[in-house]
Write an enzyme that holds these catalytic residues in place. Structure first.
Site, PDB file in Angstrom:
ATOM      1  N   HIS A 153      12.176   1.519 -82.864  1.00 41.13           N
ATOM      2  CA  HIS A 153      12.983   2.426 -83.686  1.00 41.13           C
ATOM      3  C   HIS A 153      14.285   2.836 -83.004  1.00 41.13           C
ATOM      4  O   HIS A 153      15.121   3.501 -83.610  1.00 41.13           O
ATOM      5  CB  HIS A 153      12.177   3.683 -84.037  1.00 41.13           C
ATOM      6  CG  HIS A 153      12.520   4.251 -85.375  1.00 41.13           C
ATOM      7  ND1 HIS A 153      13.760   4.097 -85.951  1.00 41.13           N
ATOM      8  CD2 HIS A 153      11.794   4.979 -86.263  1.00 41.13           C
ATOM      9  CE1 HIS A 153      13.776   4.712 -87.123  1.00 41.13           C
ATOM     10  NE2 HIS A 153      12.594   5.252 -87.345  1.00 41.13           N
ATOM     11  N   ARG A 154      14.477   2.462 -81.751  1.00 37.65           N
ATOM     12  CA  ARG A 154      15.741   2.778 -81.096  1.00 37.65           C
ATOM     13  C   ARG A 154      16.887   1.927 -81.620  1.00 37.65           C
ATOM     14  O   ARG A 154      18.054   2.349 -81.576  1.00 37.65           O
ATOM     15  CB  ARG A 154      15.614   2.584 -79.576  1.00 37.65           C
ATOM     16  CG  ARG A 154      14.606   3.513 -78.897  1.00 37.65           C
ATOM     17  CD  ARG A 154      14.423   3.153 -77.441  1.00 37.65           C
ATOM     18  NE  ARG A 154      13.879   1.800 -77.278  1.00 37.65           N
ATOM     19  CZ  ARG A 154      13.654   1.235 -76.092  1.00 37.65           C
ATOM     20  NH1 ARG A 154      13.924   1.903 -74.979  1.00 37.65           N
ATOM     21  NH2 ARG A 154      13.149   0.010 -76.020  1.00 37.65           N
TER      22      ARG A 154
END
Length: 474
Positions: free
Chosen positions: A447-448
């Protein structure tokens, strides 16, 4: 031992400096004189006999130790440069280790079935028969050195004092003594109009504390707050977490140590927990894909090759899903689309990589995949064939699993978990029921660098390729 002396001319002085080398070479080393800016004095350098160590190599970027599968050569065998000497089990494969020098295998330090850290000597190579005895002595001394007690243990008898000696009392003096008091104690004494010199301190080294002043003034000490039962129980439990009691042993159970590959898988899975991930599922209709598979299956095409090709084509349109974040501060767009596919083998898990899957045609991709699987099961994969993936595919649909979540491998942005294709009843826009085959795919992503909208768009493209698979054969 032969000795040879090399004379060097020193600038300006026109004198010679003699450098004496001793080595195991029988003939003197011819050397021409050359200018060397050194001081005019005699220096002696000693070169040890030519006994070289065979080190445990790093066969992959994640390898920390290796296991000796078997020694191809025996002690006393004459070796040539580039000749295979030993088979080492890394965290992913078994590989032959070659020697970089000519010589005689004088001693085996790490035997078959034993492990050693990367860089540790596993064997000794002698240049001639004259050094074999010295090499064997060196090997025996190195193998017996761990049994010797470490220096720290030898110092243990010294630490026998039960308690530290009390601090020396201050020397008596007839003159006025210096008053040591805390600022709060001085302020409190001034408020209570008490001579600070008349207060006896009970703090460290006679320091006067506020409690000492209150006692002198006759003030009752304030009751200390009693912690609530919940807080009292929470503190011991929090402190007890790091020192949790070991789980009770089950009678009849046996402990089996990890293999090198299982240890590597365990390390990678623990490392994956530090990455913030999220998961998105998507249903895909597979009727058209199943029909195509029936046509190309006789030509050697596998379902894994079809799914890998479809994923690669979707990644071309969504490069962020093929990206990588390694330092938490930036991410890298990978120019190659390398699809790693999880394969279960005896004693572990490995992910052979289909490199440039978007550029290979379906038939060449299938042939390449069969070769990789054979090498993986024989534990003969080269490092670049299993550690260069940019996107991973895990397919448990062949076992009838309808859905599952996969753990993101370290160093990648996403992994796709493919379930089984099963008949599903659907309702059409006209209200009539139809039956179509559907499979569920779940993607776990970092999700980064990948957000929900990115993953949803990728899955839509992937589903479109599967539901209209003619482009897979182009």
């Amino acid at each position: 031992m032969a000795s040879s002396t090399i004379l060097f001319r020193v600038p300006n002085t026109y004198t010679y400096t003699a450098l004496s080398f001793s080595s195991s070479v029988s003939n003197a080393i011819p050397c021409r004189s050359f200018r060397l800016p050194i001081s005019n004095r005699r220096r002696i350098f000693t070169v040890q006999s030519k006994i070289r160590e065979i080190f445990m190599p790093a066969l992959s970027s994640t390898m920390t130790e290796g296991k000796i599968v078997s020694w191809i050569k025996s002690e006393g065998d004459v070796l040539s440069k580039g000749e295979s000497v030993v088979v080492v089990e890394s965290d992913k494969a078994d590989m032959d280790v070659e020697t970089f020098y000519d010589g005689i295998l004088a001693a085996i330090v790490v035997g078959d079935g034993e492990t050693a850290p990367v860089g540790a000597p596993i064997g000794l190579l002698a240049e001639s028969e004259a050094e074999i005895a010295e090499a064997k002595a060196k090997a025996s001394s190195s193998s017996s050195s761990p049994a010797a007690p470490p220096p720290a243990q030898a110092a243990e008898p010294v630490v026998v004092s039960s308690s530290p000696p009390p601090p020396p009392s201050p020397p008596a003096s007839d003159g006025p003594r210096k008053i040591v008091a805390t600022p709060h104690a001085k302020k409190l004494a001034k408020q209570q109009k008490i001579d600070i010199n008349s207060v006896v301190g009970t703090g460290p080294f006679g320091r006067i504390t506020p409690e000492d002043v209150e006692k002198k003034a006759g003030i009752a000490p304030k009751p200390k707050a009693v912690p609530s039962p919940a807080a009292a129980t929470a503190a011991p439990s929090a402190a007890a977490k790091p020192a949790a009691a070991p789980l009770p042993e089950i009678p009849g159970a046996s402990v089996v140590p990890f293999t090198t590959m299982q240890a590597a898988v365990s390390k990678n899975m623990v490392e994956s927990l530090s990455v913030p991930t999220f998961r998105v599922g998507y249903p895909v209709t597979t009727d058209a894909l199943d029909k195509l598979f029936e046509k190309v299956k006789p030509k050697g095409v596998t379902m894994t090759a079809l799914l890998a090709k479809a994923a690669a084509m979707a990644l071309v349109q969504h490069p962020v899903v093929n990206a990588t974040c390694k330092d938490g501060k930036s991410f890298t767009y990978n120019s190659n689309i390398n699809i790693a596919v999880a394969v279960a083998i005896n004693g572990g898990l490995i992910t052979p990589v289909l490199q440039d899957a978007d550029k290979l045609d379906l038939y060449l991709l299938s042939q390449k995949w069969k070769e990789l699987v054979e090498k993986a099961r024989a534990k003969q994969l080269q490092p670049h064939e299993y550690n260069s993936g940019t996107f991973t595919l895990s397919n448990l649909g062949m076992f009838g699993v309808d859905r599952f979540d996969a753990i993101l491998p370290p160093g990648q942005g996403a992994i796709m978990a493919v379930g089984a294709s099963k008949p599903t009843v659907l309702t059409g826009a006209d209200g009539f029921f139809t039956v179509k085959r559907k499979m569920l795919v779940n993607v776990t992503a970092d999700h980064r660098i990948i957000y929900g909208a990115d993953l949803a768009a990728f899955l839509q493209t992937f589903a479109n390729v599967i539901e209209n698979p003619d482009s897979l054969t182009l």
